[in-house]
Design a protein around this motif. Structure first.
Motif, PDB file in Angstrom:
ATOM      1  N   ALA A  13      42.308  40.450  48.275  1.00  0.00           N
ATOM      2  CA  ALA A  13      42.091  41.887  48.144  1.00  0.00           C
ATOM      3  C   ALA A  13      41.931  42.230  46.664  1.00  0.00           C
ATOM      4  CB  ALA A  13      43.279  42.643  48.726  1.00  0.00           C
ATOM      5  N   SER A  17      36.517  44.502  43.667  1.00  0.00           N
ATOM      6  CA  SER A  17      36.559  45.635  42.735  1.00  0.00           C
ATOM      7  C   SER A  17      36.648  45.141  41.288  1.00  0.00           C
ATOM      8  CB  SER A  17      37.720  46.575  43.067  1.00  0.00           C
ATOM      9  OG  SER A  17      38.940  46.002  42.678  1.00  0.00           O
ATOM     10  N   ARG A  18      37.255  43.984  41.081  1.00  0.00           N
ATOM     11  CA  ARG A  18      37.297  43.423  39.728  1.00  0.00           C
ATOM     12  C   ARG A  18      35.901  43.084  39.228  1.00  0.00           C
ATOM     13  NH1 ARG A  18      42.756  42.361  38.851  1.00  0.00           N
ATOM     14  NH2 ARG A  18      43.534  41.818  40.890  1.00  0.00           N
ATOM     15  N   GLY A  21      33.898  46.362  38.885  1.00  0.00           N
ATOM     16  CA  GLY A  21      34.437  47.081  37.731  1.00  0.00           C
ATOM     17  C   GLY A  21      33.979  46.475  36.422  1.00  0.00           C
ATOM     18  N   GLN A  25      32.190  48.500  33.480  1.00  0.00           N
ATOM     19  CA  GLN A  25      32.963  48.559  32.235  1.00  0.00           C
ATOM     20  C   GLN A  25      32.151  48.053  31.051  1.00  0.00           C
ATOM     21  OE1 GLN A  25      36.386  46.027  32.578  1.00  0.00           O
ATOM     22  NE2 GLN A  25      36.982  46.300  30.454  1.00  0.00           N
ATOM     23  N   GLN A  59      26.839  36.707  28.413  1.00  0.00           N
ATOM     24  CA  GLN A  59      28.069  37.496  28.467  1.00  0.00           C
ATOM     25  C   GLN A  59      28.503  37.731  29.918  1.00  0.00           C
ATOM     26  OE1 GLN A  59      30.633  39.088  26.686  1.00  0.00           O
ATOM     27  NE2 GLN A  59      30.010  37.529  25.235  1.00  0.00           N
ATOM     28  N   LYS A  62      30.072  34.578  31.177  1.00  0.00           N
ATOM     29  CA  LYS A  62      31.365  34.327  30.534  1.00  0.00           C
ATOM     30  C   LYS A  62      32.429  35.316  31.000  1.00  0.00           C
ATOM     31  CE  LYS A  62      29.953  32.166  26.181  1.00  0.00           C
ATOM     32  NZ  LYS A  62      29.651  32.443  24.760  1.00  0.00           N
ATOM     33  N   GLN A  63      32.041  36.582  31.084  1.00  0.00           N
ATOM     34  CA  GLN A  63      33.021  37.591  31.506  1.00  0.00           C
ATOM     35  C   GLN A  63      33.436  37.366  32.960  1.00  0.00           C
ATOM     36  OE1 GLN A  63      34.623  39.571  29.616  1.00  0.00           O
ATOM     37  NE2 GLN A  63      33.382  39.655  27.752  1.00  0.00           N
ATOM     38  N   LYS A  66      35.920  34.702  33.178  1.00  0.00           N
ATOM     39  CA  LYS A  66      37.225  35.093  32.652  1.00  0.00           C
ATOM     40  C   LYS A  66      38.107  35.733  33.719  1.00  0.00           C
ATOM     41  CE  LYS A  66      38.261  37.705  28.746  1.00  0.00           C
ATOM     42  NZ  LYS A  66      37.854  38.364  27.491  1.00  0.00           N
ATOM     43  N   ILE A  68      40.418  36.138  36.620  1.00  0.00           N
ATOM     44  CA  ILE A  68      41.364  35.115  37.076  1.00  0.00           C
ATOM     45  C   ILE A  68      40.994  34.567  38.466  1.00  0.00           C
ATOM     46  CG2 ILE A  68      43.818  34.670  37.590  1.00  0.00           C
ATOM     47  CD1 ILE A  68      43.315  35.238  34.598  1.00  0.00           C
ATOM     48  N   GLU A  69      40.451  35.438  39.335  1.00  0.00           N
ATOM     49  CA  GLU A  69      40.184  34.983  40.707  1.00  0.00           C
ATOM     50  C   GLU A  69      38.865  34.240  40.864  1.00  0.00           C
ATOM     51  OE1 GLU A  69      40.771  38.869  41.741  1.00  0.00           O
ATOM     52  OE2 GLU A  69      42.712  38.587  42.724  1.00  0.00           O
ATOM     53  N   VAL A  70      38.066  34.220  39.812  1.00  0.00           N
ATOM     54  CA  VAL A  70      36.760  33.571  39.918  1.00  0.00           C
ATOM     55  C   VAL A  70      36.915  32.060  39.734  1.00  0.00           C
ATOM     56  CG1 VAL A  70      34.530  33.286  38.753  1.00  0.00           C
ATOM     57  CG2 VAL A  70      35.404  35.572  39.269  1.00  0.00           C
TER      58      VAL A  70
ATOM     59  N   ARG B 122      43.273  47.986  36.037  1.00  0.00           N
ATOM     60  CA  ARG B 122      42.391  46.828  36.175  1.00  0.00           C
ATOM     61  C   ARG B 122      41.621  46.482  34.907  1.00  0.00           C
ATOM     62  NH1 ARG B 122      38.337  48.433  39.724  1.00  0.00           N
ATOM     63  NH2 ARG B 122      37.223  48.784  37.793  1.00  0.00           N
ATOM     64  N   LYS B 126      44.988  41.565  31.624  1.00  0.00           N
ATOM     65  CA  LYS B 126      44.370  40.255  31.842  1.00  0.00           C
ATOM     66  C   LYS B 126      44.253  40.007  33.344  1.00  0.00           C
ATOM     67  CE  LYS B 126      44.663  35.403  30.567  1.00  0.00           C
ATOM     68  NZ  LYS B 126      45.408  34.388  29.823  1.00  0.00           N
ATOM     69  N   HIS B 127      45.279  40.437  34.063  1.00  0.00           N
ATOM     70  CA  HIS B 127      45.229  40.346  35.519  1.00  0.00           C
ATOM     71  C   HIS B 127      46.293  41.269  36.095  1.00  0.00           C
ATOM     72  CE1 HIS B 127      43.778  38.553  39.166  1.00  0.00           C
ATOM     73  NE2 HIS B 127      44.965  38.176  39.546  1.00  0.00           N
ATOM     74  N   ARG B 132      52.335  42.067  48.527  1.00  0.00           N
ATOM     75  CA  ARG B 132      52.206  42.581  49.892  1.00  0.00           C
ATOM     76  C   ARG B 132      53.318  42.099  50.817  1.00  0.00           C
ATOM     77  NH1 ARG B 132      47.200  44.904  50.630  1.00  0.00           N
ATOM     78  NH2 ARG B 132      46.099  44.876  48.654  1.00  0.00           N
ATOM     79  N   MET B 180      46.607  26.668  39.368  1.00  0.00           N
ATOM     80  CA  MET B 180      45.678  27.634  39.962  1.00  0.00           C
ATOM     81  C   MET B 180      44.253  27.104  39.826  1.00  0.00           C
ATOM     82  SD  MET B 180      47.285  31.137  38.390  1.00  0.00           S
ATOM     83  CE  MET B 180      46.141  32.247  39.210  1.00  0.00           C
ATOM     84  N   SER B 182      41.555  28.600  40.176  1.00  0.00           N
ATOM     85  CA  SER B 182      40.597  29.531  39.579  1.00  0.00           C
ATOM     86  C   SER B 182      40.962  29.886  38.138  1.00  0.00           C
ATOM     87  CB  SER B 182      40.534  30.806  40.414  1.00  0.00           C
ATOM     88  OG  SER B 182      41.791  31.442  40.393  1.00  0.00           O
ATOM     89  N   TYR B 183      42.039  29.338  37.612  1.00  0.00           N
ATOM     90  CA  TYR B 183      42.440  29.680  36.240  1.00  0.00           C
ATOM     91  C   TYR B 183      42.888  28.433  35.502  1.00  0.00           C
ATOM     92  CZ  TYR B 183      45.123  31.645  32.350  1.00  0.00           C
ATOM     93  OH  TYR B 183      45.614  31.931  31.116  1.00  0.00           O
ATOM     94  N   PRO B 305      35.940  31.851  25.524  1.00  0.00           N
ATOM     95  CA  PRO B 305      34.496  31.615  25.383  1.00  0.00           C
ATOM     96  C   PRO B 305      33.687  32.915  25.319  1.00  0.00           C
ATOM     97  CG  PRO B 305      35.387  30.379  27.252  1.00  0.00           C
ATOM     98  CD  PRO B 305      36.492  31.236  26.735  1.00  0.00           C
ATOM     99  N   SER B 306      34.190  33.981  25.956  1.00  0.00           N
ATOM    100  CA  SER B 306      33.400  35.213  26.003  1.00  0.00           C
ATOM    101  C   SER B 306      33.331  35.906  24.638  1.00  0.00           C
ATOM    102  CB  SER B 306      33.954  36.176  27.057  1.00  0.00           C
ATOM    103  OG  SER B 306      35.135  36.777  26.601  1.00  0.00           O
TER     104      SER B 306
END
Lengths: 161, 577
Positions: A13, A17-18, A21, A25, A59, A62-63, A66, A68-70, B122, B126-127, B132, B180, B182-183, B305-306
């Motif tokens: 969830a 939106s991240r 957004g 942004q 960009q 890269k963004q 960055k 976290i869930e990607v 958001r 950073k996160h 839940r 993780m 993804s991180y 990197p960004s």
């Protein structure tokens, strides 16, 4: 330049939106965005069509990375890939183009999925260009409503993103 | 053993070795406060406004490098904290913010004190997480601390609905590590890039090192010092990087950018090889990008990197921890023969002679620069200095020569007025044996004044150096230069009597109006080891911050003190040096 960016992300969830957004942004544009679950139910795949210079694209990638869930980001346009979009369009049947509809359906290799006395509902899939061409073939007045999925894509052959 | 969600949460914070939590109670977090009260490992600091909690935790984290922890209630609790969270985010400060949320069944019903905390925060974290289920608490806390403190650090928000703090479950072992998929922040830089960088550096004739906050956050100061001394290059530091290399050292050119020194900016302008180390080419550094470093190649070292090629395209990008990359560069360049850069140093020494931080004293008024110089003298350059935002911040950055990392604590990225006082409180809690000074102004201090009360309650003696000029000085300065002296709303009428104000909060207040009283007052303030002392120093209202690169200018377009014309040295033939 137009780019198709494929993103694999945790199916959680708030992940959508991240991503959405992030684009607003940072002022990146989105032409279309599709998202659905993958064969691994813990992951979703998002396909974003965006445009911008190489630097902007760098960009964006890269963004996105960055977040976290990607898990993975890939620019499909830079590699061999297949892309498709689906259109559902309602075309008025009582215009003089009545015969034309069937002809066009045949030419574009699409399907009539529903007919009423006044309306043909047509399903077209293909590249964005084909869908645009299909719509351009009609008198705008006869197009009652359209619903497009936006582009989804996948790389060719054994390569995974 | 069965524990409720609140108890599990507090247990997790203990496992993370949290010593201080900055917070403010409210309906949604009452169970958490109940669990907090039942233990004695974690000390809670009750602030007077949630923004103060975030800045306090931030100042704590900047000073000792440990993540700062904040606990606030739902609704206004978390919205009040947002400015502090954004401040930490812009400066990459590790923080974990726990916000209460209305009970799960009420989410989305516009319940009392409900806001979409993860939605609101958001773009400035950073996160963030919305818990839940009670079973998610331990893993979420573990992830939050992991994310906040690794890679490029930053704030992480955990939003926890009240019903989850009440529910009970059998406690599980707190995870020792976390993986993780993804991180996975890049840590080790590519050897190939290091070799290429070493080659470029060895062949450059006019090199300059440009070090930023990433050297401090990445604890890379020792490696930076060793590397800089080994290669003998000039080094300039950003507002966020001050102290990572000793500013009193002869290789240091001081701060660069909009209010940087003449020698630092001119050296950037003339360089053929700029090495950005943990810095991000912020607009306050570069000025007009089209005029920025016209003859330089760029080596850019950053863990994120960004940041690379975002504002300035890097010729050699190196993604990695500043500490590790600098060590690799030291190893790589140990036996390398470098170009002779003595001509470059002679040119820099010429620029130094311009003495761009010189200022004229005028009789009868206290110059703000003098205050900072005297603060430096009285504290022997050893104090931890926090600041608010505005002219006083720039003067503190220019005239207090920081020799150590984590000695200079300020809001560089977001530029948050009100940061200084609560950050000083956090710094004092982190380093109780150090002198802590908060350099502020009559505008900024009024944004977080209420924390004077917290500072009394928890005995965090700080020396407040209020440069009181009756103006929002930086706004006034811009209006003088760029708005034909139309001073719209930059004058602070009806200021409080800060001495009485400090006294009413139980502290010592001293007003200083004459320069001869300044030093004794500072000595007296720092002699009061256990008391917060508020020095209200009346300074010259017409003083401006120089040098200054006006908007649209490049590094060679500086306004200097006492000169009407812009100093432009564009004609310097850099290929000749």
């Amino acid at each position: 330049m137009r780019h198709i960016i494929s993103v694999i992300l945790e199916n959680e969830a708030g992940a959508l939106s991240r991503v959405a957004g992030l684009f607003t942004q940072r002022g990146f544009n989105i032409e279309s965005l599709t998202v659905a679950i993958t064969n691994d139910p813990s992951l979703s795949r998002m396909t974003i069509v965006s445009s911008g210079s190489d630097r902007v694209l760098e960009q964006i990638v890269k963004q996105l990375n960055k977040l976290i869930e990607v898990v993975k980001v890939s620019d499909l346009t830079s590699q061999d890939h297949v892309e498709r979009e689906l259109l559902l369009a309602k075309i008025s049947s009582n215009s003089k183009e009545g015969v034309n509809i069937k002809e066009l359906v045949e030419i574009f290799g699409c399907k009539v999925v529903d007919v009423t006395d006044k309306v043909y509902t047509i399903e077209v899939s293909g590249k964005t260009k084909k869908i645009n061409a299909f719509l351009d073939a009609f008198d705008p007045a006869s197009i009652i409503e359209v619903s497009r999925t936006g582009v989804t894509g996948i790389s060719r052959g054994k390569k995974l993103i | 053993m069965k524990l409720n969600g609140a108890e599990i949460l507090i247990d997790c914070l203990q496992k993370e070795e949290v010593e201080h939590v900055f917070g403010y109670p409210g309906g949604a977090v009452l169970h958490i406060y109940d669990a907090l009260e039942a233990q004695d490992k974690i000390t809670h600091i009750l602030v007077r406004h949630e923004q103060g909690a975030a800045h306090g935790a931030d100042g704590y984290a900047r000073t000792n490098g440990k993540p700062g922890v904040v606990l606030v209630t739902s609704g206004p609790g978390i919205t009040n904290a947002v400015t502090g969270i954004a401040t930490a985010h812009m400066d990459s400060i590790p923080m974990v913010i726990i916000s209460g949320q209305v009970p799960s069944p009420l989410i989305g019903m516009d319940a009392f004190q409900e806001v979409d905390a993860t939605g609101i925060t958001r773009s400035c974290v950073k996160h963030n997480f919305l818990i839940r289920d009670i079973s998610e608490i331990a893993m979420t806390v573990k992830k939050a601390f992991h994310i906040a403190t690794t890679g490029r650090p930053g704030p992480v928000v955990i939003d926890i609905p009240k019903d989850i703090t009440i529910a009970k479950m059998e406690v599980e072992e707190y995870p020792a590590t976390i993986e993780m998929r993804s991180y996975k922040p890049t840590i080790k830089a590519s050897d190939r890039q290091i070799k290429k960088a070493a080659e470029m550096l060895a062949n450059s004739k006019r090199p300059i090192l440009y070090a930023g906050g990433g050297c401090i956050i990445g604890n890379a100061s020792n490696e930076l010092r060793e590397f800089t001394r080994m290669v003998g290059f000039p080094i300039t530091q950003t507002l966020m990087g001050l102290g990572t290399y000793p500013m009193t050292d002869k290789q240091s050119l001081g701060m660069l950018g909009m209010h940087g020194t003449y020698e630092a900016n001119m050296a950037m302008h003339g360089s053929d090889c700029v090495v950005a180390i943990g810095s991000r080419f912020d607009d306050r550094i570069t000025g007009n990008l089209e005029k920025f470093c016209p003859t330089a190649k760029f080596i850019h070292i950053d863990i994120d990197p960004s940041q690379i090629s975002k504002n300035v395209v890097a010729d050699i990008p190196i993604v990695g921890q500043t500490k590790q990359v600098l060590q690799a560069l030291i190893d790589q360049m140990k036996d390398k023969k470098l170009e002779d850069i003595s001509n470059w140093w002679s040119q820099i020494e010429e620029w130094r002679k311009v003495d761009s931080l010189a200022y004229k004293k005028s009789p009868g008024v206290i110059k703000p620069q003098t205050v900072i110089e005297m603060l430096y003298e009285v504290t022997k350059g050893k104090a931890i200095v926090t600041s608010d935002v505005g002219q006083h911040q720039m003067w503190a950055a220019q005239y207090y020569l920081f020799d150590e990392p984590r000695q200079w604590i300020n809001s560089g990225g977001l530029g948050t007025m009100g940061f200084g006082l609560p950050a000083a409180m956090g710094a004092k809690l982190a380093m109780p044996d150090r002198d802590v000074a908060c350099v502020t102004g009559d505008g900024s201090i009024q944004m977080m004044l209420q924390e004077l009360s917290t500072m009394l309650q928890y005995s965090t003696p700080v020396k407040v150096i209020n440069l009181n000029n009756g103006y929002l000085g930086m706004v006034r300065q811009w209006q003088e230069f760029f708005y034909e002296k139309r001073y719209a709303m930059s004058y602070m009428d009806a200021l409080p009597d800060f001495v009485k104000l400090a006294e009413s909060y139980g502290h010592i207040g001293i007003r200083v109006e004459k320069e001869e009283d300044l030093k004794p007052a500072l000595i007296e303030a720092f002699n009061q080891k256990d008391r917060t002392v508020f020095l209200d120093i009346i300074t010259d209202p017409s003083e401006n911050v120089f040098p200054m690169i006006p908007a649209g200018g490049g590094h060679s377009d500086m306004l200097l003190a006492g000169r009407d014309e812009m100093v432009s040295k564009d004609e310097t033939d850099f290929n000749a040096v």
